[in-house]
Design a protein around this motif. Structure first.
Motif, PDB file in Angstrom:
ATOM      1  N   UNK A  80       0.865  -1.184   0.000  1.00 29.64           N
ATOM      2  CA  UNK A  80       0.000   0.000   0.000  1.00 29.64           C
ATOM      3  C   UNK A  80       0.901   1.233   0.000  1.00 29.64           C
ATOM      4  N   UNK A  81       1.040   1.877  -1.138  1.00 30.35           N
ATOM      5  CA  UNK A  81       1.945   3.010  -1.247  1.00 30.35           C
ATOM      6  C   UNK A  81       1.259   4.323  -1.612  1.00 30.35           C
ATOM      7  N   UNK A  82      -0.010   4.274  -2.032  1.00 34.15           N
ATOM      8  CA  UNK A  82      -0.711   5.506  -2.376  1.00 34.15           C
ATOM      9  C   UNK A  82      -0.927   6.349  -1.122  1.00 34.15           C
ATOM     10  N   UNK A  83      -0.559   7.623  -1.171  1.00 35.36           N
ATOM     11  CA  UNK A  83      -0.571   8.481   0.007  1.00 35.36           C
ATOM     12  C   UNK A  83      -1.970   8.631   0.605  1.00 35.36           C
ATOM     13  N   UNK A  84      -2.963   8.798  -0.251  1.00 31.69           N
ATOM     14  CA  UNK A  84      -4.327   8.969   0.261  1.00 31.69           C
ATOM     15  C   UNK A  84      -4.813   7.691   0.930  1.00 31.69           C
ATOM     16  N   UNK A  85      -4.515   6.552   0.310  1.00 28.12           N
ATOM     17  CA  UNK A  85      -4.913   5.270   0.890  1.00 28.12           C
ATOM     18  C   UNK A  85      -4.186   5.033   2.218  1.00 28.12           C
ATOM     19  N   UNK A  86      -2.950   5.479   2.308  1.00 27.16           N
ATOM     20  CA  UNK A  86      -2.185   5.324   3.553  1.00 27.16           C
ATOM     21  C   UNK A  86      -2.808   6.128   4.693  1.00 27.16           C
ATOM     22  N   UNK A  87      -3.311   7.311   4.379  1.00 29.33           N
ATOM     23  CA  UNK A  87      -3.992   8.119   5.396  1.00 29.33           C
ATOM     24  C   UNK A  87      -5.234   7.398   5.908  1.00 29.33           C
ATOM     25  N   UNK A  88      -5.995   6.817   4.994  1.00 25.99           N
ATOM     26  CA  UNK A  88      -7.203   6.088   5.383  1.00 25.99           C
ATOM     27  C   UNK A  88      -6.861   4.854   6.205  1.00 25.99           C
ATOM     28  N   UNK A  89      -5.799   4.148   5.812  1.00 25.77           N
ATOM     29  CA  UNK A  89      -5.359   2.976   6.577  1.00 25.77           C
ATOM     30  C   UNK A  89      -5.003   3.387   8.004  1.00 25.77           C
ATOM     31  N   UNK A  90      -4.244   4.471   8.138  1.00 21.48           N
ATOM     32  CA  UNK A  90      -3.865   4.935   9.469  1.00 21.48           C
ATOM     33  C   UNK A  90      -5.061   5.313  10.324  1.00 21.48           C
ATOM     34  N   UNK A  91      -6.020   6.035   9.734  1.00 17.65           N
ATOM     35  CA  UNK A  91      -7.192   6.462  10.488  1.00 17.65           C
ATOM     36  C   UNK A  91      -8.064   5.302  10.937  1.00 17.65           C
ATOM     37  N   UNK A  92      -8.365   4.387  10.017  1.00 17.29           N
ATOM     38  CA  UNK A  92      -9.247   3.264  10.365  1.00 17.29           C
ATOM     39  C   UNK A  92      -8.552   2.252  11.271  1.00 17.29           C
ATOM     40  N   UNK A  93      -7.238   2.059  11.090  1.00 18.08           N
ATOM     41  CA  UNK A  93      -6.505   1.134  11.959  1.00 18.08           C
ATOM     42  C   UNK A  93      -6.503   1.641  13.400  1.00 18.08           C
ATOM     43  N   UNK A  94      -6.274   2.934  13.580  1.00 21.54           N
ATOM     44  CA  UNK A  94      -6.285   3.502  14.931  1.00 21.54           C
ATOM     45  C   UNK A  94      -7.675   3.401  15.553  1.00 21.54           C
ATOM     46  N   UNK A  95      -8.707   3.605  14.747  1.00 17.37           N
ATOM     47  CA  UNK A  95     -10.080   3.499  15.258  1.00 17.37           C
ATOM     48  C   UNK A  95     -10.380   2.076  15.704  1.00 17.37           C
ATOM     49  N   UNK A  96      -9.965   1.091  14.923  1.00 22.62           N
ATOM     50  CA  UNK A  96     -10.181  -0.309  15.292  1.00 22.62           C
ATOM     51  C   UNK A  96      -9.417  -0.668  16.567  1.00 22.62           C
ATOM     52  N   UNK A  97      -8.217  -0.133  16.715  1.00 22.42           N
ATOM     53  CA  UNK A  97      -7.416  -0.434  17.912  1.00 22.42           C
ATOM     54  C   UNK A  97      -8.053   0.127  19.179  1.00 22.42           C
ATOM     55  N   UNK A  98      -8.751   1.250  19.054  1.00 22.10           N
ATOM     56  CA  UNK A  98      -9.356   1.879  20.239  1.00 22.10           C
ATOM     57  C   UNK A  98     -10.786   1.410  20.490  1.00 22.10           C
ATOM     58  N   UNK A  99     -11.374   0.732  19.509  1.00 23.24           N
ATOM     59  CA  UNK A  99     -12.772   0.308  19.650  1.00 23.24           C
ATOM     60  C   UNK A  99     -13.029  -0.506  20.922  1.00 23.24           C
ATOM     61  N   UNK A 100     -12.154  -1.454  21.310  1.00 25.33           N
ATOM     62  CA  UNK A 100     -12.424  -2.223  22.544  1.00 25.33           C
ATOM     63  C   UNK A 100     -12.340  -1.379  23.814  1.00 25.33           C
TER      64      UNK A 100
END
Length: 318
Positions: A80-100
């Motif tokens: 995953x190297x596209x900059x916009x996709x990387x921003x989305x990955x970072x945002x959703x990954x952090x949200x999933x990590x904090x969900x519990x």
């Protein structure tokens, strides 16, 4: 004083254009500094959203690191190297990590909320330091991202990443302003003033705080991804308590009234840090501490009160 969503969208678009045009005249060092200020300010904006409901997270470094590491791993191992996709990955990954953690943290207030979030962040720091596959205490590098399938050349990387940060931050900050002026956003302010009355009116305090916590997580993860792309490197210090403290510092400096003030405060911190390290090494914390004392003394509601209070007075009928 509240603004219609359409007017907020127009103002947000105008500011994005202004900052994009300003980037054309900036030298490389200022482009990098501004990119860092925008990405870090986005993390602090998440704290401001939580401050509106009366809680302050001292563990925003957790989502900052979670988003950064998830983005780095996706780039190095999943392609995953596209900059916009990387921003989305970072945002959703952090949200999933904090969900519990959101339902648990929503039960606490004050120092208990702050210390629990700080503890979660430091647990992640300890895990990252001890995990050799993630680079241990040294972290690891990430190659330069692409944009819409095209490679970013070294000479134009600072300018393109600045433009990306301006657009991403502009969109998220505009949506945050619309959210703050919405019914749910106003409920957050009511929670800060009187939780019991909000419960009597039928709104769920715990759900509102948990929702704000998840919003802050997405902002923190997106900020972590932007920072990662600018630095090309990530290490456990993303999750260290001093990093979280800097984000809280900016949030207090800005206040909860204005979204723009958050990024102004973040830019001030980056400038003071940069020049203090250049001319007075290891003393930038002293300079920022003195500046914060002055702001608290004369602007107890933050930098945003400078123009938001005047605007409110103009719009108040005589």
């Amino acid at each position: 004083m509240h603004t219609s969503p359409l007017k907020t969208l127009r103002m947000g678009a105008l500011l994005v254009v202004v900052f994009l045009l300003a980037g054309l005249a900036m030298p490389k060092w200022l482009l990098f500094l501004s990119t860092m200020a925008l990405s870090h300010g986005l993390v602090s904006l998440g704290i401001v959203i939580q401050m509106r409901s009366g809680v302050v997270s001292f563990g925003q470094g957790f989502v900052f690191a979670a988003g950064g590491y998830a983005t780095a791993l996706a780039a190095n191992h999943l392609g995953v190297t596209d900059a916009i996709l990387m921003v989305l990955v970072g945002g959703f990954a952090a949200t999933l990590c904090t969900l519990p953690f959101a339902p648990l943290l929503s039960r606490y207030r004050g120092i208990f909320f702050a210390m629990l979030t700080l503890a979660i962040s430091m647990v992640l720091y300890g895990i990252l330091v001890k995990t050799e596959s993630l680079g241990g205490s040294d972290g690891f590098n990430v190659s330069r991202p692409t944009l819409f399938g095209h490679a970013i050349e070294a000479g134009e990387s600072n300018w393109l990443l600045y433009n990306l940060a301006v657009v991403v931050v502009g969109i998220i900050a505009t949506l945050a302003r619309i959210y703050a002026d919405s019914v749910r956003g106003l409920v957050s302010l009511a929670i800060r003033e009187n939780e019991l009355r909000v419960e009597y009116l039928g709104a769920s305090v715990s759900q509102s705080i948990a929702f704000n916590f998840l919003i802050a997580a997405f902002m923190g993860g997106a900020g972590g991804a932007l920072t990662l792309m600018s630095l090309g490197h990530i290490d456990p210090n993303f999750s260290y308590w001093t990093t979280s403290g800097e984000f809280v510092f900016v949030a207090i400096l800005a206040g909860h009234q204005s979204m723009l003030a958050v990024f102004l405060g973040s830019f001030v911190v980056e400038v003071v840090r940069s020049f203090s390290n250049l001319y007075f090494p290891n003393t930038w914390q002293l300079a920022m501490g003195l500046f914060l004392l002055v702001v608290i003394r004369f602007l107890p509601r933050g930098l945003g009160s400078l123009w938001m209070d005047k605007r409110a007075k103009k719009e108040t009928p005589p």
